[in-house]
Design a protein around this motif. Structure first.
Motif, PDB file in Angstrom:
ATOM      1  N   VAL A 191      11.835   4.202  -2.379  1.00 22.18           N
ATOM      2  CA  VAL A 191      11.113   3.244  -1.348  1.00 22.18           C
ATOM      3  C   VAL A 191      10.578   3.783  -0.140  1.00 22.18           C
ATOM      4  CG1 VAL A 191      11.935   1.453   0.176  1.00 22.18           C
ATOM      5  CG2 VAL A 191      13.064   1.554  -2.000  1.00 22.18           C
ATOM      6  N   CYS A 192       9.227   3.331   0.161  1.00 26.89           N
ATOM      7  CA  CYS A 192       8.633   3.744   1.405  1.00 26.89           C
ATOM      8  C   CYS A 192       9.372   3.234   2.465  1.00 26.89           C
ATOM      9  CB  CYS A 192       7.245   3.040   1.433  1.00 26.89           C
ATOM     10  SG  CYS A 192       6.615   3.032   3.253  1.00 26.89           S
ATOM     11  N   ILE A 193       9.665   4.048   3.431  1.00 26.71           N
ATOM     12  CA  ILE A 193      10.683   4.101   4.597  1.00 26.71           C
ATOM     13  C   ILE A 193      10.031   3.659   5.968  1.00 26.71           C
ATOM     14  CG2 ILE A 193      12.625   5.272   3.694  1.00 26.71           C
ATOM     15  CD1 ILE A 193      11.678   7.633   5.321  1.00 26.71           C
ATOM     16  N   GLY A 194       8.700   3.406   5.724  1.00 31.12           N
ATOM     17  CA  GLY A 194       7.809   3.123   6.842  1.00 31.12           C
ATOM     18  C   GLY A 194       7.728   4.200   8.042  1.00 31.12           C
ATOM     19  N   CYS A 195       8.039   5.386   7.680  1.00 33.73           N
ATOM     20  CA  CYS A 195       7.847   6.348   8.637  1.00 33.73           C
ATOM     21  C   CYS A 195       6.284   6.818   9.153  1.00 33.73           C
ATOM     22  CB  CYS A 195       8.603   7.685   8.219  1.00 33.73           C
ATOM     23  SG  CYS A 195       7.797   8.616   7.013  1.00 33.73           S
ATOM     24  N   ASN A 196       5.575   6.600   8.345  1.00 34.03           N
ATOM     25  CA  ASN A 196       4.134   6.742   8.583  1.00 34.03           C
ATOM     26  C   ASN A 196       3.822   8.460   8.706  1.00 34.03           C
ATOM     27  OD1 ASN A 196       3.572   4.169   8.564  1.00 34.03           O
ATOM     28  ND2 ASN A 196       3.312   3.801  10.825  1.00 34.03           N
ATOM     29  N   GLN A 197       4.803   9.206   8.549  1.00 35.92           N
ATOM     30  CA  GLN A 197       4.523  10.492   9.059  1.00 35.92           C
ATOM     31  C   GLN A 197       3.779  11.324   8.078  1.00 35.92           C
ATOM     32  OE1 GLN A 197       9.183  10.714  10.360  1.00 35.92           O
ATOM     33  NE2 GLN A 197       8.143  12.816  10.573  1.00 35.92           N
ATOM     34  N   ALA A 198       3.680  11.121   6.960  1.00 36.74           N
ATOM     35  CA  ALA A 198       2.820  11.988   6.091  1.00 36.74           C
ATOM     36  C   ALA A 198       1.549  11.035   5.795  1.00 36.74           C
ATOM     37  CB  ALA A 198       3.625  12.346   4.846  1.00 36.74           C
ATOM     38  N   CYS A 199       1.470   9.735   6.163  1.00 38.85           N
ATOM     39  CA  CYS A 199       0.496   8.855   5.611  1.00 38.85           C
ATOM     40  C   CYS A 199      -0.516   8.584   6.737  1.00 38.85           C
ATOM     41  CB  CYS A 199       0.875   7.611   4.785  1.00 38.85           C
ATOM     42  SG  CYS A 199       2.114   6.833   5.589  1.00 38.85           S
ATOM     43  N   ILE A 200      -0.312   7.465   7.518  1.00 39.39           N
ATOM     44  CA  ILE A 200      -0.923   7.118   8.617  1.00 39.39           C
ATOM     45  C   ILE A 200      -1.220   7.929   9.632  1.00 39.39           C
ATOM     46  CG2 ILE A 200      -1.193   5.180  10.328  1.00 39.39           C
ATOM     47  CD1 ILE A 200       0.275   3.340   8.410  1.00 39.39           C
TER      48      ILE A 200
ATOM     49  N   VAL B 240      -3.574  12.476   3.231  1.00 42.59           N
ATOM     50  CA  VAL B 240      -2.422  11.624   3.181  1.00 42.59           C
ATOM     51  C   VAL B 240      -1.593  12.303   1.837  1.00 42.59           C
ATOM     52  CG1 VAL B 240      -1.824   9.340   2.340  1.00 42.59           C
ATOM     53  CG2 VAL B 240      -3.733   9.729   4.361  1.00 42.59           C
ATOM     54  N   SER B 241      -0.119  11.918   2.386  1.00 40.45           N
ATOM     55  CA  SER B 241       0.747  12.325   1.250  1.00 40.45           C
ATOM     56  C   SER B 241       1.737  11.281   1.729  1.00 40.45           C
ATOM     57  CB  SER B 241       1.123  13.710   1.158  1.00 40.45           C
ATOM     58  OG  SER B 241       1.919  13.971   0.107  1.00 40.45           O
ATOM     59  N   CYS B 242       3.102  11.658   1.343  1.00 43.63           N
ATOM     60  CA  CYS B 242       4.022  11.048   1.530  1.00 43.63           C
ATOM     61  C   CYS B 242       5.511  11.672   1.800  1.00 43.63           C
ATOM     62  CB  CYS B 242       4.493   9.839   0.356  1.00 43.63           C
ATOM     63  SG  CYS B 242       6.125   8.958   0.528  1.00 43.63           S
ATOM     64  N   MET B 243       6.158  11.295   2.822  1.00 38.20           N
ATOM     65  CA  MET B 243       7.370  12.178   3.084  1.00 38.20           C
ATOM     66  C   MET B 243       8.413  12.181   1.878  1.00 38.20           C
ATOM     67  SD  MET B 243      10.384  11.104   5.526  1.00 38.20           S
ATOM     68  CE  MET B 243       9.798  11.645   7.175  1.00 38.20           C
TER      69      MET B 243
ATOM     70  N   ALA C 150       0.903  -1.219   0.070  1.00 38.96           N
ATOM     71  CA  ALA C 150       0.002   0.043  -0.070  1.00 38.96           C
ATOM     72  C   ALA C 150       1.056   1.310  -0.155  1.00 38.96           C
ATOM     73  CB  ALA C 150      -0.998  -0.207   1.126  1.00 38.96           C
ATOM     74  N   ARG C 151       1.344   1.547   1.057  1.00 38.87           N
ATOM     75  CA  ARG C 151       2.427   2.753   1.237  1.00 38.87           C
ATOM     76  C   ARG C 151       3.574   2.876   0.030  1.00 38.87           C
ATOM     77  NH1 ARG C 151       4.023   2.157   7.343  1.00 38.87           N
ATOM     78  NH2 ARG C 151       3.927   0.018   6.611  1.00 38.87           N
ATOM     79  N   PRO C 152       3.966   1.754  -0.198  1.00 37.60           N
ATOM     80  CA  PRO C 152       4.999   1.761  -1.143  1.00 37.60           C
ATOM     81  C   PRO C 152       4.406   2.462  -2.525  1.00 37.60           C
ATOM     82  CG  PRO C 152       5.177  -0.143  -0.263  1.00 37.60           C
ATOM     83  CD  PRO C 152       4.085   0.233   0.278  1.00 37.60           C
ATOM     84  N   PHE C 153       3.080   2.299  -2.744  1.00 34.07           N
ATOM     85  CA  PHE C 153       2.596   3.091  -3.926  1.00 34.07           C
ATOM     86  C   PHE C 153       2.243   4.799  -3.869  1.00 34.07           C
ATOM     87  CE2 PHE C 153       1.214  -1.327  -5.335  1.00 34.07           C
ATOM     88  CZ  PHE C 153       1.404  -1.255  -6.653  1.00 34.07           C
ATOM     89  N   LEU C 154       2.435   5.085  -2.449  1.00 27.99           N
ATOM     90  CA  LEU C 154       2.454   6.397  -2.110  1.00 27.99           C
ATOM     91  C   LEU C 154       4.049   7.082  -2.540  1.00 27.99           C
ATOM     92  CD1 LEU C 154       0.646   6.824   1.336  1.00 27.99           C
ATOM     93  CD2 LEU C 154      -0.233   7.826  -0.680  1.00 27.99           C
ATOM     94  N   ALA C 155       4.902   6.126  -2.008  1.00 29.28           N
ATOM     95  CA  ALA C 155       6.224   6.655  -2.232  1.00 29.28           C
ATOM     96  C   ALA C 155       6.664   6.824  -3.715  1.00 29.28           C
ATOM     97  CB  ALA C 155       7.123   5.721  -1.221  1.00 29.28           C
ATOM     98  N   ASP C 156       6.086   5.980  -4.437  1.00 29.35           N
ATOM     99  CA  ASP C 156       6.397   5.839  -5.763  1.00 29.35           C
ATOM    100  C   ASP C 156       5.275   5.197  -6.814  1.00 29.35           C
ATOM    101  OD1 ASP C 156       7.727   5.417  -8.511  1.00 29.35           O
ATOM    102  OD2 ASP C 156       9.779   5.063  -7.598  1.00 29.35           O
TER     103      ASP C 156
HETATM  104 FE1  SF4 Z   1       6.001   5.404   3.372  1.00 25.80          FE
HETATM  105 FE2  SF4 Z   1       6.522   7.451   4.995  1.00 25.80          FE
HETATM  106 FE3  SF4 Z   1       5.706   7.900   2.640  1.00 25.80          FE
HETATM  107 FE4  SF4 Z   1       4.058   6.735   4.512  1.00 25.80          FE
HETATM  108  S1  SF4 Z   1       4.942   8.917   4.561  1.00 25.80           S
HETATM  109  S2  SF4 Z   1       4.262   6.202   2.395  1.00 25.80           S
HETATM  110  S3  SF4 Z   1       5.551   5.440   5.710  1.00 25.80           S
HETATM  111  S4  SF4 Z   1       7.803   6.824   3.267  1.00 25.80           S
END
Ligand code: SF4
Length: 664
Positions: free
Chosen positions: A336-345, A354-357, A315-321
């Motif tokens: 790559v999605c780095i799992g930070c959750n900061q701009a998404c979850i 929602v966005s992505c860092m 899921a989140r990897p499609f936000l990142a790219d």
């Molecule tokens: Fe992944 Fe962080 Fe982007 Fe969310 S904000 S999609 S966790 S890199």
């Protein structure tokens, strides 16, 4: 060549071009009154980027089922119109899309629509902060009918499939679990009756949509709740769902209330694959989709090759790219999605958009167009941290000729330091992605090249400058701070210098990261085993506490106040598990060779023994390069930490870097 991933698959009657499913994400665009334009643009961009089957964020089957104000409710005509547009746009872009049917149950916000949350039993939820009303038997039957109507609507709107959302602790889970279903009627009392709601919902959806319409059921393979659904019951549930008409099972892990992290960065990628594999073994030929913490297509390839699983949800990897699939297929670098959750979850939890860092364009596909500039300018970006990398990328993508200057001997800035922290190794992947993509875009990189007073003529040769020269560690006025065993945080991150008892002065994100690194040591190849043992999920002793004895000393009342909601608790729990001591509300008197002399929160003098002291008390903005840019008299923008070190976070740094194209 990723031959297991790039192999066609099937869910019921639906043919899917490859084995990656884009998992559901609540985006916060669902209720935007733009006729669905932004929502459609989000999904269409991913369809163009090669996504096969995508699953929408949860669409509430009733008002009571909405997770919050930002959730679309299927009874709302305007929402249905938005969804219709999403379907058309995705199909035009060559993609497939499933509608997720959602009911939050006791996780619904009590204030969102002025309707009380409902659930099988009136069991308080820590997550929503409310106690739901117990559904009557008649209301349960009506809720089953809501799901059935919603499934039929999904078909009518043109979706390629529906997914019944039954995981993460939402309503279906609440019926399944003995923790939240305290009933003793036909909907609860033993495992078979607790399963009934999910089974009836699936059967009703099947009847409402006909035999040939693809239905996925997402359910929880492991709830990570003490006293939760036993494993044998989970597998029985999986088999019952198939018998009731599910064409595929998507296996989630963890509830929102679980004390064990399930999607945070500290969860090693792949940690939950065995959970989905157990479901697959139980249901035989029915396709099973693995979910949670897979962030690379190459990893999905290994999973598919070795586990017997049919699909991997990302899921989140499609936000990142958004081009995750086409880039992976062509072996091009992926963001790559780095799992930070900061701009998404973390945003989704407060009903934000929602966005992505690492990809600030996510969620803004309509407005943040990758426009080519009419003029091609010669521009310099000074600083190769997150803000500078993103600025150079955005400017080069717009067609400008860009030179990037970085004083250190490698790109990445603060990301380079963070990449050493447990759970953050993927931060290096972000640096690698930008480095490779900047190279592809023709950015000339000058690494190890500081900009100093003699460079004003060089700066004048450019049409504009982006100053992203970052931050410096803040100095503290504590007597003894210049002793040899006192380190700055970059020195400490560099490794090797920490020894014995470590006292960290500071209570922000960097202090927390550093404590984590000191207490756990760098990541190791056996991270999954180590993680599972730490949380009692695998046999064997929990990993031994670190050799270093770590104490965090800070002035404030609350450590890591700016860490994101979804990750903060998990990281602090991990620190405690590794024996880190946190002392809040202190004042500092002096540092000596014995340790740090403080006045504690109760006003008493104390000495915290320390062999190494690290100052991680914030940063100050670099003032040198901005002054040189002013002196050069060239148009310039200051971004990231160099603009404001106090409110610095990486989400803002990337976003400011991204935004510079609008100013040039
Ligand atoms: Fe992944 Fe962080 Fe982007 Fe969310 S904000 S999609 S966790 S890199």
């Amino acid at each position: 060549e990723f031959r297991h991933v790039f192999r066609a698959g099937r869910i019921g009657s639906l043919h899917i071009p490859h084995r990656i499913v884009m998992g559901a994400m609540h985006l916060g665009l669902e209720t935007r009154e733009d006729g669905g334009a932004a929502l459609a643009a989000f999904y269409a961009e991913r369809a163009r980027g090669g996504a096969g089957l995508m699953i929408t964020g949860g669409a509430a089957v009733s008002v009571a089922g909405a997770g919050g104000r930002g959730y679309g409710v299927l009874g709302d005509v305007a929402f249905r119109d938005r969804l219709r547009r999403v379907v058309t746009t995705v199909h035009d872009a060559g993609g497939l899309i499933a509608l997720q049917l959602f009911h939050a149950g006791r996780y619904a916000s009590p204030t969102a629509f002025g309707v009380s949350p409902v659930a099988p039993s009136a069991v308080h939820s820590r997550f929503s902060g409310s106690t739901p009303q117990a559904l009557t038997a008649a209301q349960i039957r009506a809720t089953v009918a809501d799901f059935a109507r919603a499934a039929a609507l999904g078909r009518e709107l043109g979706f390629d499939a529906v997914e019944i959302m039954g995981s993460e602790g939402y309503l279906v889970d609440q019926f399944l679990s003995p923790l939240t279903n305290l009933r003793d009627d036909e909907w609860g009392g033993d495992a078979r009756r607790r399963r009934r709601f999910g089974v009836e919902v699936t059967r009703a959806a099947r009847e409402a949509t006909g035999a040939d319409f693809p239905i996925v059921v997402r359910f929880t393979g492991l709830d990570l709740m003490a006293g939760g659904t036993p494993h044998a019951d989970v597998l029985d549930f999986a088999r019952s769902l198939v018998a009731a008409g599910a064409d595929a099972l998507n296996v989630g892990v963890g509830w929102h209330e679980s004390p064990v992290p399930s999607v945070q960065a500290i969860v090693p990628p792949g940690a939950w694959i065995s959970v989905a594999a157990a479901v697959k073994a139980a249901v035989g030929s029915t396709p099973v989709i693995a979910s949670n913490r897979v962030n690379r297509v190459g990893h999905a390839e290994d999973i598919l090759a070795t586990s017997g699983l049919d699909f991997v949800s990302m899921a989140r990897p499609f936000l990142a790219d958004p081009e995750l699939i086409t880039r992976s297929r062509r072996r091009r670098p992926v963001n790559v999605c780095i799992g930070c959750n900061q701009a998404c979850i973390d945003r989704s939890l407060v009903d934000g958009e929602v966005s992505c860092m690492v990809n600030p364009r996510a969620g803004r596909e309509l407005t943040a167009l990758p426009a080519r500039s009419a003029r091609q300018l010669r521009l310099a970006v000074i600083g190769g941290g997150p803000a500078g990398l993103q600025a150079a990328h955005a400017l080069a993508s717009a067609g400008h000729r860009v030179d990037l200057y970085e004083a250190a001997d490698g790109l990445g800035g603060q990301f380079r330091l963070a990449g050493r922290v447990p759970g953050k190794a993927d931060y290096h992947a972000t640096i690698d992605y930008f480095t490779a993509d900047l190279d592809r875009l023709g950015v000339r990189m000058h690494v190890g090249r500081p900009i100093g007073a003699g460079d004003v003529p060089l700066l004048r040769a450019f049409a504009g400058l982006i100053v992203a020269s970052g931050v410096r560690p803040r100095r503290v006025e504590i007597p003894g701070a210049d002793l040899p065993h006192v380190l700055t945080y970059p020195q400490a991150f560099a490794g090797g210098a920490l020894r014995g008892r470590v006292a960290i002065i500071g209570g922000g994100g960097i202090a927390v990261d550093l404590a984590h690194l000191a207490a756990r040591g760098p990541e190791r190849p056996d991270e999954i085993e180590r993680f599972l043992r730490t949380y009692g999920l695998a046999a064997g002793p929990a990993p031994a506490a670190a050799e270093l004895e770590v104490t965090i000393l800070h002035r404030g009342p609350r450590i890591g106040p700016r860490l994101g909601r979804s990750s903060r608790w998990a990281v602090l729990a991990d620190l405690r598990r590794h024996g880190v001591r946190i002392v809040s509300g202190v004042r500092f008197r002096r540092i000596t060779s014995d340790g740090v002399h403080i006045v504690d929160a109760a006003g008493a003098d104390a000495v915290v023994p320390a062999d190494t002291v690290v100052i991680a008390a914030g940063q100050t903005a670099d003032g040198v390069v901005p002054a040189l840019a002013r002196q050069a008299g060239v148009w310039h923008r200051v971004v990231g930490g160099a603009r404001d070190a106090d409110g610095l976070d990486a989400v803002r740094a990337f976003a400011e870097g991204f935004a510079v194209t609008a100013d040039v």
